[in-house]
Enzyme design. Sequence first.
Site, mmCIF file in Angstrom:
data_model
loop_
_atom_site.group_PDB
_atom_site.id
_atom_site.type_symbol
_atom_site.label_atom_id
_atom_site.label_comp_id
_atom_site.label_asym_id
_atom_site.label_seq_id
_atom_site.Cartn_x
_atom_site.Cartn_y
_atom_site.Cartn_z
ATOM 1 N N ASP A 1 -3.176 -2.048 -0.930
ATOM 2 C CA ASP A 1 -2.465 -1.912 -2.209
ATOM 3 C C ASP A 1 -3.400 -1.554 -3.361
ATOM 4 O OD1 ASP A 1 0.289 -2.190 -2.063
ATOM 5 O OD2 ASP A 1 0.225 -4.379 -2.094
ATOM 6 N N GLU B 1 11.736 -2.346 -1.408
ATOM 7 C CA GLU B 1 11.792 -3.824 -1.449
ATOM 8 C C GLU B 1 13.002 -4.306 -2.250
ATOM 9 O OE1 GLU B 1 8.114 -5.766 -2.452
ATOM 10 O OE2 GLU B 1 9.083 -7.746 -2.579
ATOM 11 N N LYS C 1 -1.278 2.071 -0.956
ATOM 12 C CA LYS C 1 0.128 1.947 -1.376
ATOM 13 C C LYS C 1 0.161 1.760 -2.885
ATOM 14 C CE LYS C 1 2.779 -1.819 -0.391
ATOM 15 N NZ LYS C 1 3.046 -2.363 -1.755
ATOM 16 N N ASP D 1 -1.150 -6.771 -2.135
ATOM 17 C CA ASP D 1 -1.651 -7.603 -3.226
ATOM 18 C C ASP D 1 -0.893 -8.936 -3.254
ATOM 19 O OD1 ASP D 1 0.711 -6.603 -4.203
ATOM 20 O OD2 ASP D 1 -0.115 -5.845 -6.080
ATOM 21 N N SER D 2 0.047 -9.120 -2.299
ATOM 22 C CA SER D 2 0.626 -10.446 -2.063
ATOM 23 C C SER D 2 -0.487 -11.418 -1.658
ATOM 24 C CB SER D 2 1.702 -10.388 -0.969
ATOM 25 O OG SER D 2 1.194 -9.759 0.193
ATOM 26 N N GLU E 1 2.863 1.027 -6.174
ATOM 27 C CA GLU E 1 4.200 0.700 -6.671
ATOM 28 C C GLU E 1 4.579 1.687 -7.778
ATOM 29 O OE1 GLU E 1 4.618 -3.380 -7.957
ATOM 30 O OE2 GLU E 1 3.858 -4.156 -6.068
HETATM 31 O O1 KIV Z 1 1.948 -6.951 -1.393
HETATM 32 C C1 KIV Z 1 2.676 -6.915 -0.383
HETATM 33 O O2 KIV Z 1 2.486 -7.681 0.563
HETATM 34 C C2 KIV Z 1 3.741 -5.928 -0.336
HETATM 35 C C3 KIV Z 1 4.746 -5.984 0.731
HETATM 36 C C4 KIV Z 1 5.229 -7.226 1.233
HETATM 37 C C5 KIV Z 1 5.639 -4.843 0.828
HETATM 38 O O3 KIV Z 1 3.772 -5.074 -1.155
#
Ligand code: KIV
Length: 255
Positions: A82, A180, A112, A43-44, A114
């Site tokens: 994510d 992280e 993924k 989600d970056s 969090e």
């Molecule tokens: O959103 C993301 O890109 C991430 C990573 C860089 C671990 O969670």
Amino acid sequence: MKRTTKSIRAAKGGQQIVCVTAYDAVTARLATQADVDLILVGDSLGNVVLGFDTTVPVTLDMMVHHTAAVARVRPEALLVADIPFALAHDDFSALLKSCARLMQEAGADAVKIEGGVALAPKIARLTAAGIPVMGHIGLQPQQVLQLGGYRKFGKNSEAQRILDDARALEDAGVFAIVGEGMARECASEIRAKISVPLIGIGSGDDCDGQILVMHDILGLTENPPSFAKPFANLTRAAVDALSAYRDSVRARGKK
Ligand code: KIV
């Protein structure tokens, strides 16, 4: 060879696991040609590609759209997407539907999430339902507004709480955990105490693998984090190429 959650999990203690983010077909092709082990549609996406300040504005629809673009490349890397802001805290059936959209509609191999101890019971239900889950502990960027900024995690007494998060996720059946922004000693201790791979980002070298944002590696971000060493300067190369194109077009107008 197609990477699976099984092969990623089995890599613990062997060769380091190489992970990068990708957000579209172009970046997915680059990652595929570089033969990385795991592609994360993080989600970056929000701050790296879509121009937001944080990951908080990223929605499930955005994640589905971008994950599907990556999946069309059919990467040999394991494709992880994510679960965006707040959705992991939905009731279980809503969360299950979000995971199913990322896997069925977009083509992700895994998701993924969090979170640690508090989310572990829900993650255990997801893994029991056949959703492969990667954990994410230490600095959790979706908490940034609540935290009031980014900081290092796992110094002194906080290390025990993060170890508890890692153990709870391992018990919940995750196949790997992203750690992280953790103090190096904290990452090192967690790596030694869990049976699934710990993938570090800004957490030192003593992890089972590393993950970085692709745009940081390529030198395409304006203010990369200090731990993210650029391996190229594609901003310079792109601006040079565009300037050469500009000059060649303008030259055509000259008699
Ligand atoms: O959103 C993301 O890109 C991430 C990573 C860089 C671990 O969670």
